[in-house]
Design a protein around this motif. Structure first.
Motif, PDB file in Angstrom:
ATOM      1  N   ALA A  84       0.829  -1.208   0.000  1.00 15.73           N
ATOM      2  CA  ALA A  84       0.000   0.000   0.000  1.00 15.73           C
ATOM      3  C   ALA A  84       0.864   1.260   0.000  1.00 15.73           C
ATOM      4  O   ALA A  84       0.575   2.226  -0.705  1.00 15.73           O
ATOM      5  N   SER A  85       1.943   1.239   0.785  1.00 19.83           N
ATOM      6  CA  SER A  85       2.828   2.409   0.847  1.00 19.83           C
ATOM      7  C   SER A  85       3.536   2.650  -0.474  1.00 19.83           C
ATOM      8  O   SER A  85       3.632   3.790  -0.942  1.00 19.83           O
ATOM      9  N   VAL A  86       4.041   1.587  -1.066  1.00 21.81           N
ATOM     10  CA  VAL A  86       4.792   1.738  -2.308  1.00 21.81           C
ATOM     11  C   VAL A  86       3.866   2.254  -3.411  1.00 21.81           C
ATOM     12  O   VAL A  86       4.236   3.149  -4.185  1.00 21.81           O
ATOM     13  N   LEU A  87       2.656   1.720  -3.456  1.00 18.88           N
ATOM     14  CA  LEU A  87       1.718   2.171  -4.475  1.00 18.88           C
ATOM     15  C   LEU A  87       1.288   3.614  -4.221  1.00 18.88           C
ATOM     16  O   LEU A  87       1.190   4.423  -5.148  1.00 18.88           O
ATOM     17  N   ARG A  88       1.062   3.943  -2.961  1.00 13.34           N
ATOM     18  CA  ARG A  88       0.715   5.319  -2.603  1.00 13.34           C
ATOM     19  C   ARG A  88       1.802   6.297  -3.040  1.00 13.34           C
ATOM     20  O   ARG A  88       1.533   7.345  -3.647  1.00 13.34           O
ATOM     21  N   ALA A  89       3.060   5.942  -2.766  1.00 17.87           N
ATOM     22  CA  ALA A  89       4.169   6.826  -3.151  1.00 17.87           C
ATOM     23  C   ALA A  89       4.257   6.943  -4.665  1.00 17.87           C
ATOM     24  O   ALA A  89       4.526   8.023  -5.208  1.00 17.87           O
ATOM     25  N   THR A  90       4.014   5.845  -5.351  1.00 15.81           N
ATOM     26  CA  THR A  90       4.045   5.848  -6.812  1.00 15.81           C
ATOM     27  C   THR A  90       2.997   6.804  -7.373  1.00 15.81           C
ATOM     28  O   THR A  90       3.284   7.631  -8.250  1.00 15.81           O
ATOM     29  N   LEU A  91       1.784   6.729  -6.832  1.00 19.90           N
ATOM     30  CA  LEU A  91       0.703   7.597  -7.296  1.00 19.90           C
ATOM     31  C   LEU A  91       0.957   9.036  -6.886  1.00 19.90           C
ATOM     32  O   LEU A  91       0.803   9.970  -7.682  1.00 19.90           O
ATOM     33  N   GLU A  92       1.372   9.231  -5.630  1.00 19.97           N
ATOM     34  CA  GLU A  92       1.562  10.593  -5.117  1.00 19.97           C
ATOM     35  C   GLU A  92       2.609  11.355  -5.918  1.00 19.97           C
ATOM     36  O   GLU A  92       2.450  12.541  -6.189  1.00 19.97           O
ATOM     37  N   HIS A  93       3.672  10.672  -6.318  1.00 20.24           N
ATOM     38  CA  HIS A  93       4.751  11.341  -7.028  1.00 20.24           C
ATOM     39  C   HIS A  93       4.716  11.111  -8.534  1.00 20.24           C
ATOM     40  O   HIS A  93       5.664  11.478  -9.236  1.00 20.24           O
ATOM     41  N   GLY A  94       3.647  10.496  -8.996  1.00 27.24           N
ATOM     42  CA  GLY A  94       3.467  10.358 -10.433  1.00 27.24           C
ATOM     43  C   GLY A  94       4.474   9.479 -11.124  1.00 27.24           C
ATOM     44  O   GLY A  94       4.740   9.653 -12.316  1.00 27.24           O
ATOM     45  N   LEU A  95       5.048   8.525 -10.411  1.00 29.14           N
ATOM     46  CA  LEU A  95       6.025   7.646 -11.048  1.00 29.14           C
ATOM     47  C   LEU A  95       5.383   6.871 -12.203  1.00 29.14           C
ATOM     48  O   LEU A  95       6.058   6.517 -13.169  1.00 29.14           O
ATOM     49  N   HIS A  96       4.086   6.663 -12.091  1.00 32.62           N
ATOM     50  CA  HIS A  96       3.392   5.853 -13.092  1.00 32.62           C
ATOM     51  C   HIS A  96       3.071   6.653 -14.349  1.00 32.62           C
ATOM     52  O   HIS A  96       2.529   6.121 -15.294  1.00 32.62           O
ATOM     53  N   THR A  97       3.402   7.956 -14.365  1.00 33.57           N
ATOM     54  CA  THR A  97       3.150   8.765 -15.558  1.00 33.57           C
ATOM     55  C   THR A  97       4.307   8.637 -16.549  1.00 33.57           C
ATOM     56  O   THR A  97       4.226   9.139 -17.666  1.00 33.57           O
ATOM     57  N   GLY A  98       5.378   7.978 -16.116  1.00 33.88           N
ATOM     58  CA  GLY A  98       6.479   7.718 -17.042  1.00 33.88           C
ATOM     59  C   GLY A  98       6.294   6.354 -17.674  1.00 33.88           C
ATOM     60  O   GLY A  98       5.186   5.825 -17.727  1.00 33.88           O
ATOM     61  N   GLN A  99       7.395   5.800 -18.131  1.00 30.84           N
ATOM     62  CA  GLN A  99       7.289   4.494 -18.776  1.00 30.84           C
ATOM     63  C   GLN A  99       6.975   3.407 -17.747  1.00 30.84           C
ATOM     64  O   GLN A  99       7.497   3.409 -16.645  1.00 30.84           O
TER      65      GLN A  99
END
Length: 427
Positions: A84-99
């Motif tokens: 949950a934390s890792v996914l939250r951080a990914t969404l919060e910082h937009g890591l998933h907007t890259g490749q």
RNA sequence: GUGGGUGUAGCUCAGGUGGCAGAGCGCCAGGUUGUGGUCCUGGAUGUCGUGGGUUCAAGUCCCAUCACUCACCCCA
């Protein structure tokens, strides 16, 4: 003894603690080799993240969370797991907007307020890996292979991989209903009947023989998969076969957290007693939406470092005490101690692990220290040697001793140690 | 949350029927005033988990409590 560690918190002391670091290093090495990057996430989060992320119906959320109000009145919770934390951080910082996929690993303590027993702790150490933003079954297989490589790197030979699929939002509801129908016809105790209503799959996992016997003929998810889930599952298995990773199809395998879908797996160690799961993972294709994010599939695993330590012990892989240093200084007298201190520090700068005797310890005591340090060489320095400008270099294994000029001591030792095995940090 | 087991030295553990607190390992020192790992000798370390009770007397018996531990549940 005035204080003791909190209940259910394992501690790792030398020399055993070296193996703890080695466990992390083994999995970190496998993750790094597959292009996963390290992410540092907080040890505590907004309570709501775990409530929604882990699942309101899970024991972890309903009775095992370390939840408290901070001084600002916010409800926070020590993480019971990492995903949950890792996914939250990914969404919060937009890591998933890259490749995509976003490939991450992390490690550290998680907390669950449970009654401790062998292999079950209130503070548990995990290594966690997540691949976010991919539905490719090859990545499912990749995560399994990484965990497998970690166990292999540690020398564990008895690890079993249990593999299953839980279906998806398309096919699981029908299966769930069929399973519930079946369970309602059984003679079960009240808590189990309740579980059958809330999370019927977990009843399949019950260890009690009387329950086990009854669910033997329960309908299995593998007979209710939709076409795409079946294709996905078959693909994962054939890829694992290509990689030579052995698994056991385990249609009753259920993971405890609500977010799992499709691929799930568990690593089991037969020598461990009741808490034999040394790692577990799976797909969580709906989790992002559960915590308020966009549709974003993902897969990952967590392995239990504490339990791996127990597994290493059970397989007799913890026996050796690693050498702490390669060289150990044995001074006689104050001036010698001063000179040796400088030599030892020079050795360290030159990349040679070195220690020495302190507190004006006598020769005998200092030599004992040298023996216990595991050093290959002792450097003995006294009045006579100082006068001669030389150090006695003693090979602690053979007992052979030679005088080496002080000015040449660093290169001499580097040369002599070059062929020998050097203690590696954390090895 | 439920049930079983165990609490004595830093560690592993002995201490029938109540009567001065023990061993092995480890640690320190000496044998060897300049040589460890082997061997020999000596030494230090205990609120006997905690509180209460019975008794002339409790590590030992009784009650309570805490901790540890194993299993269930659950999970890494």
């Amino acid at each position: 003894m005035t204080f003791q560690a909190p209940k259910g918190v394992p501690e790792y002391l030398p020399p055993r603690s070296a193996a703890f670091l080695a466990v992390r290093a083994a999995f970190a090495g496998a993750a790094t080799a597959a292009g996963y990057s390290y992410i540092e996430v907080p040890v505590f989060e907004d309570t709501e993240l775990f409530a929604r992320g882990v699942g309101e119906s899970t024991d972890v959320v309903t009775k095992e969370m370390y939840t408290f109000a901070d001084r600002g009145g916010r409800s926070v919770t020590l993480r019971p797991e990492f995903t949950a934390s890792v996914l939250r951080a990914t969404l919060e910082h937009g890591l998933h907007t890259g490749q995509l996929p976003v490939k991450l690993w992390t490690a550290g303590p998680a907390f669950r307020y449970e009654r401790p027993q062998a292999g079950r702790y209130r503070q548990l150490q995990q290594f966690d890996l997540e691949a976010i933003g991919t539905e490719d079954p090859a990545v499912d297989a990749e995560t399994v292979a990484i965990a497998w490589a970690g166990y292999q790197a540690l020398g564990l030979t008895r690890v079993r991989l249990l593999l299953n699929t839980l279906g998806c939002r398309q096919c699981r509801p029908a299966y769930r209903a069929a399973l519930q129908d079946f369970l309602r016809g059984l003679d079960l105790d009240a808590p189990t009947r309740e579980r059958a209503e809330v999370n019927p799959l977990r009843v399949l996992d019950d260890k009690r023989p009387e329950v086990r016997a009854q669910v033997e003929n329960a309908p299995l998810i593998t007979d209710h998969l939709c076409a795409s889930c079946k294709a996905h599952h078959d693909r994962v298995r054939s890829l694992l076969e290509d990689l030579g990773v052995p698994w056991e199809d385990t249609p009753r395998l259920v993971r405890g957290l609500d977010y799992y879908s499709r691929t799930t797996y568990e690593f089991d160690h037969p020598l461990l007693g009741a808490q034999s799961a040394i790692g577990g993972g799976g797909r969580y294709d709906g989790l992002s939406e559960d915590i308020g994010g966009p549709p974003l599939p993902g897969i990952g695993f967590a392995v239990g470092v504490d339990r791996i330590m127990l597994a290493l012990e059970a397989e007799g892989l913890l026996a050796e005490t690693p050498a702490r240093v390669a060289v150990y200084g044995v001074p006689m007298g104050e001036e010698a101690a001063r000179r040796l201190f400088a030599v030892v520090n020079e050795l360290r700068r030159a990349g040679v692990a070195a220690d020495m005797a302190f507190d004006g310890k006598g020769l005998k005591g200092a030599m004992k220290g040298a023996a216990r340090s595991g050093a290959a060489y002792a450097l003995i320095l006294g009045e006579r040697d100082l006068a001669a400008g030389a150090v006695q270099v003693k090979n602690l294994a053979s007992g052979e001793q030679t005088a080496v000029p002080l000015a040449e001591i660093i290169p001499t030792l580097q040369e002599r140690l070059a062929g020998a095995a050097m203690p590696a940090p954390g090895a």
